[in-house]
Scaffold this motif. Structure first.
Motif, mmCIF file in Angstrom:
data_model
loop_
_atom_site.group_PDB
_atom_site.id
_atom_site.type_symbol
_atom_site.label_atom_id
_atom_site.label_comp_id
_atom_site.label_asym_id
_atom_site.label_seq_id
_atom_site.Cartn_x
_atom_site.Cartn_y
_atom_site.Cartn_z
ATOM 1 N N SER A 3 0.836 -1.195 0.000
ATOM 2 C CA SER A 3 0.000 0.000 0.000
ATOM 3 C C SER A 3 0.870 1.245 0.000
ATOM 4 O O SER A 3 1.942 1.274 0.595
ATOM 5 C CB SER A 3 -0.892 -0.011 1.239
ATOM 6 O OG SER A 3 -1.572 1.204 1.338
ATOM 7 N N ARG A 5 -0.262 4.035 1.242
ATOM 8 C CA ARG A 5 -0.714 4.831 2.380
ATOM 9 C C ARG A 5 0.313 4.801 3.492
ATOM 10 O O ARG A 5 0.870 3.759 3.793
ATOM 11 C CB ARG A 5 -2.004 4.264 2.952
ATOM 12 C CG ARG A 5 -3.222 4.596 2.206
ATOM 13 C CD ARG A 5 -4.380 4.022 2.955
ATOM 14 N NE ARG A 5 -5.550 4.825 2.667
ATOM 15 C CZ ARG A 5 -6.757 4.495 3.036
ATOM 16 N NH1 ARG A 5 -6.955 3.405 3.724
ATOM 17 N NH2 ARG A 5 -7.777 5.248 2.746
ATOM 18 N N PRO A 6 0.538 5.939 4.140
ATOM 19 C CA PRO A 6 1.406 5.939 5.325
ATOM 20 C C PRO A 6 0.761 5.105 6.426
ATOM 21 O O PRO A 6 -0.457 4.959 6.463
ATOM 22 C CB PRO A 6 1.478 7.415 5.724
ATOM 23 C CG PRO A 6 0.856 8.186 4.631
ATOM 24 C CD PRO A 6 0.059 7.249 3.792
ATOM 25 N N PRO A 7 1.549 4.568 7.355
ATOM 26 C CA PRO A 7 1.004 3.717 8.420
ATOM 27 C C PRO A 7 -0.111 4.387 9.226
ATOM 28 O O PRO A 7 -1.106 3.752 9.551
ATOM 29 C CB PRO A 7 2.215 3.418 9.298
ATOM 30 C CG PRO A 7 3.392 3.587 8.399
ATOM 31 C CD PRO A 7 2.999 4.650 7.418
ATOM 32 N N THR A 8 0.030 5.660 9.557
ATOM 33 C CA THR A 8 -0.999 6.344 10.342
ATOM 34 C C THR A 8 -2.301 6.432 9.563
ATOM 35 O O THR A 8 -3.379 6.196 10.110
ATOM 36 C CB THR A 8 -0.528 7.753 10.750
ATOM 37 O OG1 THR A 8 0.676 7.621 11.504
ATOM 38 C CG2 THR A 8 -1.559 8.463 11.586
ATOM 39 N N ARG A 10 -3.322 4.450 7.220
ATOM 40 C CA ARG A 10 -3.872 3.096 7.131
ATOM 41 C C ARG A 10 -4.555 2.710 8.447
ATOM 42 O O ARG A 10 -5.640 2.157 8.457
ATOM 43 C CB ARG A 10 -2.756 2.108 6.771
ATOM 44 C CG ARG A 10 -3.241 0.709 6.470
ATOM 45 C CD ARG A 10 -2.155 -0.214 5.908
ATOM 46 N NE ARG A 10 -0.838 -0.023 6.446
ATOM 47 C CZ ARG A 10 0.197 0.528 5.795
ATOM 48 N NH1 ARG A 10 0.048 0.966 4.563
ATOM 49 N NH2 ARG A 10 1.377 0.655 6.358
ATOM 50 N N ARG A 11 -3.920 3.032 9.571
ATOM 51 C CA ARG A 11 -4.502 2.714 10.883
ATOM 52 C C ARG A 11 -5.798 3.492 11.104
ATOM 53 O O ARG A 11 -6.760 2.964 11.649
ATOM 54 C CB ARG A 11 -3.504 2.998 12.005
ATOM 55 C CG ARG A 11 -2.351 1.984 11.984
ATOM 56 C CD ARG A 11 -1.496 2.064 13.186
ATOM 57 N NE ARG A 11 -2.268 1.611 14.341
ATOM 58 C CZ ARG A 11 -1.962 1.904 15.592
ATOM 59 N NH1 ARG A 11 -0.907 2.635 15.864
ATOM 60 N NH2 ARG A 11 -2.701 1.467 16.590
ATOM 61 N N GLU A 14 -8.524 1.845 9.202
ATOM 62 C CA GLU A 14 -8.971 0.640 9.915
ATOM 63 C C GLU A 14 -9.872 1.013 11.094
ATOM 64 O O GLU A 14 -10.897 0.364 11.332
ATOM 65 C CB GLU A 14 -7.762 -0.153 10.420
ATOM 66 C CG GLU A 14 -6.961 -0.801 9.320
ATOM 67 C CD GLU A 14 -5.615 -1.351 9.789
ATOM 68 O OE1 GLU A 14 -5.287 -1.267 10.994
ATOM 69 O OE2 GLU A 14 -4.869 -1.867 8.931
#
Length: 114
Positions: A3, A5-8, A10-11, A14
């Motif tokens: 992906s 998307r940056p991790p933040t 993406r989180r 979610e």
């Protein structure tokens, strides 16, 4: 493929999905969700809960540890102000388990109104 998307981001996606899913699971057709396309919150409209129940619902939910905020405070004085309970619900600072528990507790608070 990974992906972009940056991790933040993406989180938060979610968490948002967890909130929407939990609201739909607990309330079904009783809740209408708006604002999911922008920001780090959604607005949950309870079209079957008259505005007169808003204060009691906020108080009961907060007593259970659920931090929700009424939409009415944001639209006070407008001629087209809603007549039903609308709640601003943030999710970015919560974990999925907290979101699910909060929706369960909110459902309990709503049931206490009936």
């Amino acid at each position: 493929m990974a992906s972009c998307r940056p991790p933040t981001s993406r989180r938060n996606a979610e968490r948002q999905q967890a909130l929407i899913t939990a609201l739909r699971r607990r309330f079904g057709d009783r809740v209408r969700i708006e604002g999911a396309a922008a920001g780090l919150h959604v607005v949950a409209w309870f079209d079957d809960l008259p505005l007169k129940h808003e204060e009691a619902l906020i108080k009961a939910a907060r007593a259970k540890g659920v931090g929700i905020y009424p939409v009415s405070a944001l639209v006070a004085g407008r001629r087209n102000a809603r007549k039903t309970v609308g709640l601003v619900m943030g999710y970015s600072a919560l974990e999925v388990a907290q979101i699910e528990r909060g929706c369960k507790l909110l459902a309990q608070a709503v049931a206490e109104l009936d």
